[in-house]
Design an enzyme around this catalytic site. Structure first.
Site, short mmCIF file in Angstrom:
data_model
loop_
_atom_site.label_atom_id
_atom_site.label_comp_id
_atom_site.label_asym_id
_atom_site.label_seq_id
_atom_site.Cartn_x
_atom_site.Cartn_y
_atom_site.Cartn_z
N ARG A 233 27.96 13.40 1.29
CA ARG A 233 27.21 12.65 0.27
C ARG A 233 28.20 11.84 -0.57
O ARG A 233 29.23 12.36 -1.01
CB ARG A 233 26.41 13.60 -0.63
CG ARG A 233 25.13 14.12 -0.01
CD ARG A 233 24.09 13.01 0.21
NE ARG A 233 22.89 13.47 0.89
CZ ARG A 233 22.67 13.42 2.20
NH1 ARG A 233 23.60 12.94 3.01
NH2 ARG A 233 21.54 13.83 2.72
N ASP A 257 31.34 7.79 5.51
CA ASP A 257 30.04 7.43 6.09
C ASP A 257 29.00 7.27 4.98
O ASP A 257 27.87 6.87 5.26
CB ASP A 257 29.62 8.54 7.07
CG ASP A 257 28.33 8.23 7.82
OD1 ASP A 257 28.27 7.14 8.42
OD2 ASP A 257 27.41 9.06 7.80
N GLU A 262 24.60 3.70 -2.56
CA GLU A 262 24.39 3.00 -1.28
C GLU A 262 22.94 2.58 -1.05
O GLU A 262 22.66 1.74 -0.19
CB GLU A 262 24.85 3.88 -0.12
CG GLU A 262 23.97 5.11 0.11
CD GLU A 262 24.52 6.07 1.17
OE1 GLU A 262 25.68 5.95 1.59
OE2 GLU A 262 23.75 6.97 1.56
N HIS A 294 26.23 5.31 6.91
CA HIS A 294 25.41 6.55 6.91
C HIS A 294 24.79 6.75 8.30
O HIS A 294 23.58 6.91 8.45
CB HIS A 294 24.33 6.49 5.82
CG HIS A 294 23.98 7.86 5.31
ND1 HIS A 294 23.69 8.13 4.00
CD2 HIS A 294 23.87 9.05 5.95
CE1 HIS A 294 23.42 9.42 3.85
NE2 HIS A 294 23.52 9.99 5.02
P1 NAI Z 1 24.34 23.53 4.98
O1 NAI Z 1 23.36 23.79 3.89
O2 NAI Z 1 24.18 24.23 6.28
O3 NAI Z 1 25.83 23.84 4.46
C1 NAI Z 1 26.32 23.45 3.24
C2 NAI Z 1 27.46 24.41 2.88
O4 NAI Z 1 28.10 23.93 1.71
C3 NAI Z 1 26.98 25.83 2.61
O5 NAI Z 1 27.72 26.76 3.38
C4 NAI Z 1 27.25 26.00 1.13
O6 NAI Z 1 27.59 27.36 0.77
C5 NAI Z 1 28.43 25.06 0.94
N1 NAI Z 1 28.68 24.71 -0.46
C6 NAI Z 1 27.81 24.68 -1.50
N2 NAI Z 1 28.45 24.35 -2.64
C7 NAI Z 1 29.75 24.17 -2.30
C8 NAI Z 1 30.92 23.85 -3.03
N3 NAI Z 1 30.89 23.65 -4.36
N4 NAI Z 1 32.09 23.75 -2.37
C9 NAI Z 1 32.15 23.98 -1.04
N5 NAI Z 1 31.08 24.30 -0.29
C10 NAI Z 1 29.90 24.40 -0.92
O7 NAI Z 1 24.35 21.96 5.18
P2 NAI Z 1 24.78 21.16 6.49
O8 NAI Z 1 23.60 21.05 7.39
O9 NAI Z 1 26.04 21.71 7.01
O10 NAI Z 1 25.04 19.72 5.85
C11 NAI Z 1 26.15 19.51 4.98
C12 NAI Z 1 25.97 18.19 4.29
O11 NAI Z 1 26.08 17.13 5.23
C13 NAI Z 1 24.58 17.99 3.68
O12 NAI Z 1 24.51 18.53 2.40
C14 NAI Z 1 24.42 16.50 3.66
O13 NAI Z 1 24.88 16.07 2.41
C15 NAI Z 1 25.37 16.01 4.75
N6 NAI Z 1 24.70 15.34 5.86
C16 NAI Z 1 25.15 14.08 6.19
C17 NAI Z 1 24.57 13.39 7.22
C18 NAI Z 1 25.06 12.03 7.61
O14 NAI Z 1 24.43 11.33 8.43
N7 NAI Z 1 26.19 11.58 7.09
C19 NAI Z 1 23.45 13.96 7.99
C20 NAI Z 1 23.09 15.30 7.59
C21 NAI Z 1 23.70 15.95 6.55
#
Ligand code: NAI
Length: 331
Positions: A233, A257, A262, A294
């Site tokens: 993000r 990305d 944006e 993105h």
């Molecule tokens: P997820 O919910 O499975 O994992 C997120 C992880 O971040 C969790 O393990 C959580 O404990 C951890 N976390 C929370 N606060 C934190 C902190 N302060 N420091 C370090 N880690 C922390 O989410 P997932 O599916 O792995 O997605 C991750 C991110 O990827 C999403 O939040 C979204 O922003 C982004 N995303 C980007 C996409 C793109 O096209 N560029 C597409 C899909 C998701």
């Protein structure tokens, strides 16, 4: 059951048709995003399917409710584009697609990292001008470098596993460490990861704690020449601080990305439309940056899952009265 599909891209169309036939639902669709000015198009529909580009604020939600919409299905994992509390208070149920393909984002992350390490953007620029010289293009190898993954959820876990194949030292940070990730990476406090890593990959969600987590202070704690990768993000970074870090050479490369602010231009052809985002434009003009719009999620598997899981979410609401991907207050 009548449904309205907003912001439907061409590549989503065949999947939507297939699932609508499977469930026997009547479908209306449009390429326009859902916002206040288009909410009336869902009049007479029981459900509205939306994409992450849609904007469901209170005014939009009220028009949907007056038109008879009882379910809001977003084909995205993120729900920042929905005023969840208002939508729920109007009696409209919401569901999202929490995971459509962690590998899609992870593989894109690996690709961007390597492209920055191998100066691929500059190599391609030269090649487009028939300049086949390689002077100044010497790269770095991941197996000689130390990589830190911040956020080891679904995508972070896939990324740690993918990076482990290169053989370099791997560290991870997450408030909730996982045993699976610990098989490949050593969990350390954030400050220590900043101090030790040549590559820092951010894959945590945007929260009050993570907003601008990469600010001037954090950059000062990092190794000189660090490569930053943000496929998560935009607002995780203070972009002016990152720009200054690149200018000063403290940051050696940037793959991104996503960028804060944006929404007005993302995934649109802005060739003939002026828009203001001075920091973004400056970053694009810098030699050691690589940007994708993105698009990390964007693979055939992810597109099919985004549409298919959104349809299955609605079917689950209709057949059981509940849904495992239901979005609740405060999510
Ligand atoms: P997820 O919910 O499975 O994992 C997120 C992880 O971040 C969790 O393990 C959580 O404990 C951890 N976390 C929370 N606060 C934190 C902190 N302060 N420091 C370090 N880690 C922390 O989410 P997932 O599916 O792995 O997605 C991750 C991110 O990827 C999403 O939040 C979204 O922003 C982004 N995303 C980007 C996409 C793109 O096209 N560029 C597409 C899909 C998701």
């Amino acid at each position: 059951m009548k449904i309205m599909l907003y912001g439907l891209r061409r590549d989503e169309g065949p999947h939507a048709v297939r699932y609508a036939e499977k469930f026997g639902w009547e479908v209306k669709s449009c390429h326009e995003i859902l916002q206040e000015s288009t909410a009336h198009l869902a009049e007479g529909c029981d459900a509205a399917f939306i994409s992450v580009s849609c904007q469901v604020d209170a005014a939009t939600a009220k028009i949907l409710q007056r038109g008879g919409v009882k379910y809001l299905l977003t084909r995205s994992a993120g729900i920042d584009h929905i005023d969840v509390d208002t939508v729920l208070s109007l009696g409209i149920q919401i569901a999202n697609v929490p995971a459509y393909s962690p590998n899609a984002v992870s593989e894109h992350t690996v690709m961007m990292t390597i492209e920055v390490l191998r100066n691929m953007r500059e190599q391609q620029r030269r090649i487009a001008q028939m300049d086949f010289s390689i002077e100044g293009m010497c790269g770095r190898e991941i197996h000689n470098l130390t990589t830190g993954v911040i956020g080891t959820g679904r995508i972070g876990t896939a990324t740690v596993q993918n990076f482990s194949g290169f053989g370099g030292k791997l560290y991870a940070y997450d408030p909730y460490p996982s045993d699976l990730v610990a098989q490949y990476a050593e969990y350390l406090p954030l400050e220590e990861i900043y101090a030790r890593c040549d590559i820092l990959i951010f894959l945590c969600p945007l929260t009050d704690q993570t907003k601008h987590m990469v600010d001037r202070k954090a950059i000062q704690q990092m190794k000189g020449g660090v490569v930053l990768v943000n496929t998560s993000r935009g607002a995780l970074f203070d972009w002016e601080a990152v720009r200054d870090g690149l200018k000063e050479g403290k940051i050696g490369g940037l793959a991104f990305d996503v960028i804060e602010g944006e929404r007005p231009f993302i995934r649109k052809n802005m060739e003939d439309t002026p828009f203001e985002h001075p920091v973004f434009k400056e970053l694009l003009s810098m030699p050691r940056t690589l940007y994708t719009a993105h698009a990390a999620f964007y693979t055939d598997e992810a597109v099919e899952n985004m549409v298919g899981i959104a349809f299955m979410n609605l079917n689950e609401f209709l057949t059981t009265g509940d849904c495992k991907n239901k979005v609740t207050k405060g999510d």
